[in-house]
Design a protein around this motif. Structure first.
Motif, mmCIF file in Angstrom:
data_model
loop_
_atom_site.group_PDB
_atom_site.id
_atom_site.type_symbol
_atom_site.label_atom_id
_atom_site.label_comp_id
_atom_site.label_asym_id
_atom_site.label_seq_id
_atom_site.Cartn_x
_atom_site.Cartn_y
_atom_site.Cartn_z
ATOM 1 N N HIS A 179 0.819 -1.022 -0.226
ATOM 2 C CA HIS A 179 0.299 0.120 -0.069
ATOM 3 C C HIS A 179 0.801 1.486 -0.093
ATOM 4 N N VAL A 183 0.254 4.055 -2.816
ATOM 5 C CA VAL A 183 0.144 5.837 -2.116
ATOM 6 C C VAL A 183 1.736 6.308 -2.618
ATOM 7 N N ASN A 186 0.894 6.829 -6.278
ATOM 8 C CA ASN A 186 -0.309 8.087 -6.172
ATOM 9 C C ASN A 186 0.391 9.367 -5.803
ATOM 10 N N ILE A 187 1.364 9.937 -5.492
ATOM 11 C CA ILE A 187 1.900 11.047 -4.768
ATOM 12 C C ILE A 187 2.450 11.461 -5.988
ATOM 13 N N ARG A 210 -5.547 16.237 -2.076
ATOM 14 C CA ARG A 210 -5.621 15.043 -1.697
ATOM 15 C C ARG A 210 -4.192 14.176 -1.493
ATOM 16 N N ARG A 211 -3.516 15.330 -2.464
ATOM 17 C CA ARG A 211 -2.184 14.556 -2.411
ATOM 18 C C ARG A 211 -1.669 14.717 -0.526
ATOM 19 N N GLU A 213 -3.526 14.693 1.711
ATOM 20 C CA GLU A 213 -4.028 13.329 2.677
ATOM 21 C C GLU A 213 -3.623 12.322 2.729
ATOM 22 N N LEU A 214 -2.482 12.400 1.508
ATOM 23 C CA LEU A 214 -2.364 10.816 0.754
ATOM 24 C C LEU A 214 -0.630 11.516 1.812
ATOM 25 N N GLU A 217 -1.431 9.850 5.061
ATOM 26 C CA GLU A 217 -1.843 8.552 4.959
ATOM 27 C C GLU A 217 -0.097 8.005 4.988
ATOM 28 N N LEU A 218 0.739 8.283 4.212
ATOM 29 C CA LEU A 218 2.203 7.672 4.150
ATOM 30 C C LEU A 218 2.484 7.921 5.693
#
Length: 637
Positions: A179, A183, A186-187, A210-211, A213-214, A217-218
């Motif tokens: 994951h 991520v 996606n970044i 959105r970045r 948020e990622l 999460e990272l």
């Protein structure tokens, strides 16, 4: 003279700007429940006025306003708070994952109530004590068998559940690393879109949200550092290595470690270097898998092998109802397939080490009397850098008990105690750095005669008579008889805690009798009748009271209490730290929401304000239209 239609252009600009402001307000309202959304604000500036200072400008009053324009739609966000949240996310997820797993470990042991190892050990101990009072009765022997089977089942169950937790943590590491790579990709994709949008002069606010948020999460998975110094590319570091650099991703691979049961390690794909982590859920899973659960499995293994060995040691010296002796109570499974304890550790087909768990001396001694000799014992203790030499001196005024305490306090990887026959016994502990070398005596050497002539363990003093596990044929360095040497057990002895077939198939073979010393040699070598239950009493004492050294603890109770106490301390620390970090995250989230969160009352007020401004601009255009109609249609020209 200014243009007749200039006022209409100003009104049109007012309509356009306030229409965009209303749309932005609606965008804010629709994202009011999105906690990762940063509210947006339309920044309005006046248009450049007429005229620019110059010699060729018109000779009219200058600096005439041309209306309003939108300079940017800005994102209301505080990067300093965001960075604190990213750092706190790593700690929160680290302690949260530890808290989850330690709770499951506590559930496995299920202390202090329920069917626990402690209660099973107590019942097993009580059955031996009862047997010592009624050694001739088959019913009491059947109870001993039943309690032994129950203890064995519980021991195997604890080991199996801890092993399943270890496998589960390994699978979770695999899932999270996969994951994490997703991520990161996606970044990278967002970086590409953001860069293109900014090159066109836009503010890609939603993409930036959105970045961010990622990134948060990272941060929950690994302790990341964000580099924002370069306006053209955002960089994400793990340790000193770059994970994401603008539009490039450095992937992390999962590689099985043959020295760790094939479990997965994290390696940088390009270099093969180990990924260094300090915080985050992945690091917590690593510590759970490779330290905490290994410690608990080692402890259960130590409890199992020590309990089995001390009972077998005493049981072999006793007699059953049928007069049989020299029988193991528990099944013994040695790591070596030969009687010399020799094993092949490098897989080349040749034995290269001698694996011995316990050796007991030949001589019965009074441990409280001065030994009357001097010398120095040499041990090799495992350490992160290899092996450390530990010297344990003794002098003629020392008692054997004093020397035993000195050995045990030195924590050399070997513990000492007096056996039921008052003979010195030495046995290995767990290896904190390599579980494959658990319960192996590494080195025994004595410059004097304590381990040689006095206790009857080694055949000779000095280097020539020393025992070293890195060689073969070393079992010949011991004076002890074969029945007084226990070879290192198979890996994870708690997984096969079973009675021997001799005892399981025939309860009369349970050696409850101590026997009698016929010729005064100190060797109880003859049966002493069916009423003799003294050997069962010795086993009961060894299980509960006698300091037979379970690793570095004196008794089973000391060892098990230390195990449960440490587990409770670790679980309590994890819970407290997780609670603290969670509360801190709540505070930081509240601070962030106070800056970037959408306030519906404020947005409704803005919407009314923008609507009125829009209406006023429209009214201005309507008024100008009437004025132009007068000029064009009503002047009567």
């Amino acid at each position: 003279m200014g243009s007749t239609f200039q006022g209409i252009e100003i009104g049109k600009r007012g309509l356009s700007v306030h229409q965009q402001a209303i749309q932005t307000t609606g965008h804010n309202i629709s994202n009011a429940d999105n906690k990762h959304y940063a509210r947006q604000r339309v920044v309005m500036n006046s248009m450049d006025p007429l005229y620019e200072p110059a010699f060729n400008r018109a000779e009219v009053p200058g600096q005439i306003g041309q209306g309003v324009k939108i300079s940017e739609i800005e994102r209301v966000r505080d990067n300093f708070i965001d960075d604190r949240i990213i750092d706190s996310s790593s700690l929160k997820e680290y302690w949260g994952k530890k808290n989850d797993y330690l709770y499951q470990v506590e559930t496995v042991f299920n202390e202090p109530t329920g069917t626990t190892l402690r209660s099973m050990m107590d019942q097993f101990w009580s059955s031996w004590e009862d047997l010592s009072n009624y050694p001739e009765e088959t019913a009491h022997r059947a109870v001993v068998q039943e309690k032994a089977e129950a203890l064995g089942s519980r021991m195997e169950d604890v080991y199996r559940k801890l092993s399943l937790l270890r496998d589960q943590s390994n699978r979770e590491i695999e899932s999270k690393v996969n994951h994490l790579n997703t991520v990161a990709e996606n970044i990278k994709s967002l970086n590409e879109k953001i860069t293109k949008s900014q090159a066109l002069g836009d503010n890609p606010n939603d993409l930036l949200d959105r970045r961010d948020e990622l990134l948060q999460e990272l941060a929950g998975m690994a302790d990341i550092t964000i580099g924002r110094s370069d306006e053209d590319e955002l960089m994400v570091f793990i340790g000193q290595q770059i994970l994401v650099q603008g539009q490039k991703v450095h992937k992390i691979d999962l590689v099985g470690n043959p020295n760790n049961d094939g479990l997965l390690d994290l390696k940088w794909s390009e270099t093969g270097d180990t990924v260094l982590l300090r915080k985050g859920s992945i690091q917590a899973l690593y510590e759970i898998r490779d330290r905490i659960l290994v410690e608990k499995i080692n402890a259960v293994d130590a409890l199992a092998i020590n309990a089995m060995d001390v009972i077998n040691e005493i049981h072999k010296d006793g007699f059953g109802l049928n007069g049989k002796t020299n029988l193991n109570f528990f099944e013994s499974r040695a790591l070596a397939t030969n009687t010399f304890g020799e094993i092949d550790t490098d897989g080349d087909g040749l034995n290269d080490k001698t694996a011995v768990f316990r050796v007991t001396g030949r001589t019965s001694l009074d441990a409280d009397r001065p030994i009357g000799i001097s010398g120095t014992m040499r041990f090799l203790k495992v350490s992160p850098g290899g092996e450390t030499e530990i010297l344990v001196p003794y002098s003629k005024d020392d008692t054997l008990n004093a020397v035993i305490k000195r050995i045990n306090r030195s924590e050399t990887g070997v513990v000492a105690y007096m056996s039921h026959d008052n003979q010195l016994a030495l046995k290995a502990t767990t290896n904190p750095l390599d579980k494959k070398e658990n319960f192996m005596i590494r080195h025994l050497e004595d410059s004097g005669e304590l381990l040689v002539g006095l206790t009857g363990i080694l055949t000779a003093a000095g280097v020539a008579g020393s025992f070293d596990y890195r060689k073969v044929g070393e079992i010949n360095k011991f004076q002890a008889n074969a029945q007084d040497i226990t070879l290192t057990p198979m890996y994870h002895p708690s997984s096969f805690f079973k009675m021997s077939e001799d005892v399981r198939n025939n309860p009369a073979n349970i050696a409850a009798a101590r026997g009698k010393d016929v010729n005064g040699s100190g060797d109880y070598n003859s049966p002493n009748g069916q009423k003799d239950g003294s050997n069962a009493l010795l086993i009961a004492a060894a299980l509960r009271e006698k300091p037979v050294m379970f690793d570095y603890s004196k008794t089973t109770d000391d060892f098990y209490n230390s195990l449960i106490s440490r587990l409770g301390t670790e679980a309590r620390e994890a819970k407290q730290e997780y609670t603290t970090q969670n509360e801190l995250m709540v505070e930081l989230e509240n601070m962030r929401q106070s800056v970037m969160g959408v306030n519906l009352d404020e947005e409704m007020a803005n919407m009314v304000q923008f609507q009125q401004s829009y209406n006023a601009s429209a009214r201005m255009i309507s008024t100008l239209n009437e004025m132009l109609d007068t000029i064009i249609n009503r002047l009567g020209v």
